[in-house]
Motif scaffolding. Structure first.
Motif, short mmCIF file in Angstrom:
data_model
loop_
_atom_site.label_atom_id
_atom_site.label_comp_id
_atom_site.label_asym_id
_atom_site.label_seq_id
_atom_site.Cartn_x
_atom_site.Cartn_y
_atom_site.Cartn_z
N GLY A 1 0.95 -1.13 0.22
CA GLY A 1 0.02 0.03 0.01
C GLY A 1 0.75 1.36 0.17
O GLY A 1 1.99 1.12 0.48
N SER A 2 0.32 2.41 -0.65
CA SER A 2 1.03 3.62 -0.62
C SER A 2 0.19 4.74 -0.75
O SER A 2 -1.09 4.45 -0.91
CB SER A 2 2.08 3.66 -1.87
N CYS A 3 0.71 5.93 -0.23
CA CYS A 3 -0.15 7.14 -0.18
C CYS A 3 0.79 8.38 -0.30
O CYS A 3 1.64 8.48 0.63
CB CYS A 3 -1.11 7.01 1.15
N LEU A 4 0.29 9.19 -1.01
CA LEU A 4 0.95 10.61 -1.04
C LEU A 4 -0.24 11.60 -0.54
O LEU A 4 -1.21 11.76 -1.07
CB LEU A 4 1.20 10.93 -2.40
N LEU A 5 -0.04 12.01 0.91
CA LEU A 5 -1.04 12.62 1.44
C LEU A 5 -0.81 14.25 1.51
O LEU A 5 0.32 14.36 2.44
CB LEU A 5 -1.27 11.98 2.74
N PRO A 6 -1.57 15.25 1.32
CA PRO A 6 -1.37 16.42 1.70
C PRO A 6 -2.23 16.97 2.80
O PRO A 6 -3.44 16.46 3.09
CB PRO A 6 -1.96 17.15 0.25
N MET A 7 -1.53 17.83 3.52
CA MET A 7 -2.33 18.30 4.67
C MET A 7 -1.95 19.85 4.68
O MET A 7 -0.63 20.23 5.34
CB MET A 7 -2.11 17.76 5.91
N ASP A 8 -2.68 20.71 4.20
CA ASP A 8 -2.18 22.01 3.95
C ASP A 8 -0.97 22.23 3.23
O ASP A 8 -0.68 21.91 2.23
CB ASP A 8 -2.30 22.90 5.10
N ASN B 1 4.60 23.45 9.26
CA ASN B 1 3.74 23.32 10.42
C ASN B 1 4.06 21.95 10.93
O ASN B 1 3.52 20.77 10.27
CB ASN B 1 2.25 23.56 10.14
N ASN B 2 4.67 21.92 12.13
CA ASN B 2 4.90 20.43 12.88
C ASN B 2 3.72 19.63 12.86
O ASN B 2 3.80 18.34 12.60
CB ASN B 2 5.99 20.63 13.86
N HIS B 3 2.53 20.22 13.53
CA HIS B 3 1.50 19.45 13.65
C HIS B 3 0.92 18.87 12.24
O HIS B 3 0.58 17.56 12.04
CB HIS B 3 0.39 20.31 14.19
N HIS B 4 1.02 19.56 11.05
CA HIS B 4 0.50 19.23 9.82
C HIS B 4 1.29 18.02 9.45
O HIS B 4 1.10 17.05 8.53
CB HIS B 4 0.61 20.23 8.85
N ILE B 5 2.79 18.16 9.50
CA ILE B 5 3.63 17.09 8.97
C ILE B 5 3.33 15.80 9.77
O ILE B 5 3.41 14.70 9.03
CB ILE B 5 5.40 17.52 9.44
N VAL B 6 3.38 15.73 11.17
CA VAL B 6 3.12 14.58 11.93
C VAL B 6 1.63 13.88 11.48
O VAL B 6 1.71 12.65 11.19
CB VAL B 6 3.58 14.47 13.26
N GLU B 7 0.87 14.76 11.45
CA GLU B 7 -0.45 14.32 11.04
C GLU B 7 -0.58 13.62 9.83
O GLU B 7 -1.48 12.69 9.43
CB GLU B 7 -1.42 15.34 11.31
N SER B 8 -0.17 14.13 8.85
CA SER B 8 -0.01 13.86 7.29
C SER B 8 0.67 12.54 7.26
O SER B 8 0.19 11.58 6.62
CB SER B 8 0.49 14.85 6.37
N ALA B 9 1.49 12.20 8.27
CA ALA B 9 2.50 10.89 8.21
C ALA B 9 1.59 9.88 8.95
O ALA B 9 1.34 8.68 8.22
CB ALA B 9 3.59 11.15 9.09
N TYR B 10 0.88 9.96 9.74
CA TYR B 10 -0.23 9.12 10.35
C TYR B 10 -1.26 8.85 9.46
O TYR B 10 -1.70 7.77 9.23
CB TYR B 10 -0.75 9.58 11.84
N LYS B 11 -2.04 9.83 8.82
CA LYS B 11 -2.85 9.56 8.12
C LYS B 11 -2.75 8.95 6.61
O LYS B 11 -3.38 8.08 6.14
CB LYS B 11 -3.67 10.89 7.31
N ALA B 12 -1.35 9.35 6.30
CA ALA B 12 -0.72 8.36 4.93
C ALA B 12 -0.67 7.05 5.38
O ALA B 12 -0.73 6.14 4.36
CB ALA B 12 0.53 9.26 4.56
N LEU B 13 0.04 6.66 6.73
CA LEU B 13 -0.04 5.35 6.95
C LEU B 13 -1.36 4.67 7.16
O LEU B 13 -1.45 3.46 6.53
CB LEU B 13 0.82 5.32 8.21
#
Length: 199
Positions: free
Chosen positions: A92-99, A158-170
């Motif tokens: 599985g893979s995902c390229l996920l944007p968050m802002d 934004n560090n919040h956006h960076i880590v949240e995008s990692a969890y959502k992409a996972l």
């Protein structure tokens, strides 16, 4: 239904995880670490795995043991629920944007755990949580779950956006990887005929 329950008890943490791979993204998470709860809720919601976590840890020291051990316990439950991995897509893979942040995750449920973590932060903390602990969670999850996991933040401020995008992409990557392929639902997705150990 592919379900599992895991209890992990040490001198540092006491953790119970209940996981349903074929759920609808229902979560009930209490770790004592607010931001970690938020990330695990994202993991559940976007993977469609039902997740219940109860964790008590030595938070008077810091959040390290609770964060790492929660990753391990969820990984153990994930691997247990998958069983022999018959019929899964496996990859599985995902390229996920968050802002302004964009993160890429690619994974292989191979039973050969490995983490590539190319994620940098420009702050030491998000709220009360040390940003260096997110790598520990992903490492624990990948190791216990038997997952080859690549996580790369391509850019972001934004560090919040960076880590949240990692969890959502996972989460989105796991959602694809654990789905049953209707054309090969009775087969292990490997020419070896097994997905176990170092084979």
């Amino acid at each position: 239904m592919r379900k599992a329950r895991v209890e992990r008890n040490t001198n540092e943490t006491q953790i119970t995880v209940e996981l349903n791979l074929d759920g609808t993204g229902v979560y009930d998470v209490e770790t004592g670490v607010g931001f970690l709860d938020h990330m695990l809720e994202q993991l559940s919601r976007h993977s469609l795995m039902d997740l219940k976590v109860r964790a008590k840890g030595d938070l008077h020291i810091d959040f390290h043991h609770t964060t790492e051990d929660t990753g391990i316990a969820i990984g153990e439950a994930f691997a247990k629920a998958l069983g022999d991995k018959k019929g899964i897509n496996r990859y599985g893979s995902c390229l996920l944007p968050m802002d302004e942040a964009l993160t890429r995750v690619a994974l292989d449920i191979s039973s050969r755990p490995y983490l590539i973590w190319n994620v940098d932060f420009n702050r030491d903390k998000i709220g009360d949580m040390d940003t260096e602990l997110f790598r520990e969670w992903f490492q624990g999850f990948a190791q216990a779950g038997g997952i080859t996991l690549h996580v790369e933040n391509l850019y972001g401020e934004n560090n919040h956006h960076i880590v949240e995008s990692a969890y959502k992409a996972l989460a989105r990557s796991l959602r694809v990887a654990i789905e049953i392929d209707p054309r090969k639902s009775d087969a292990i997705p490997s020419t070896k005929g097994t997905l176990g150990g170092s084979l």
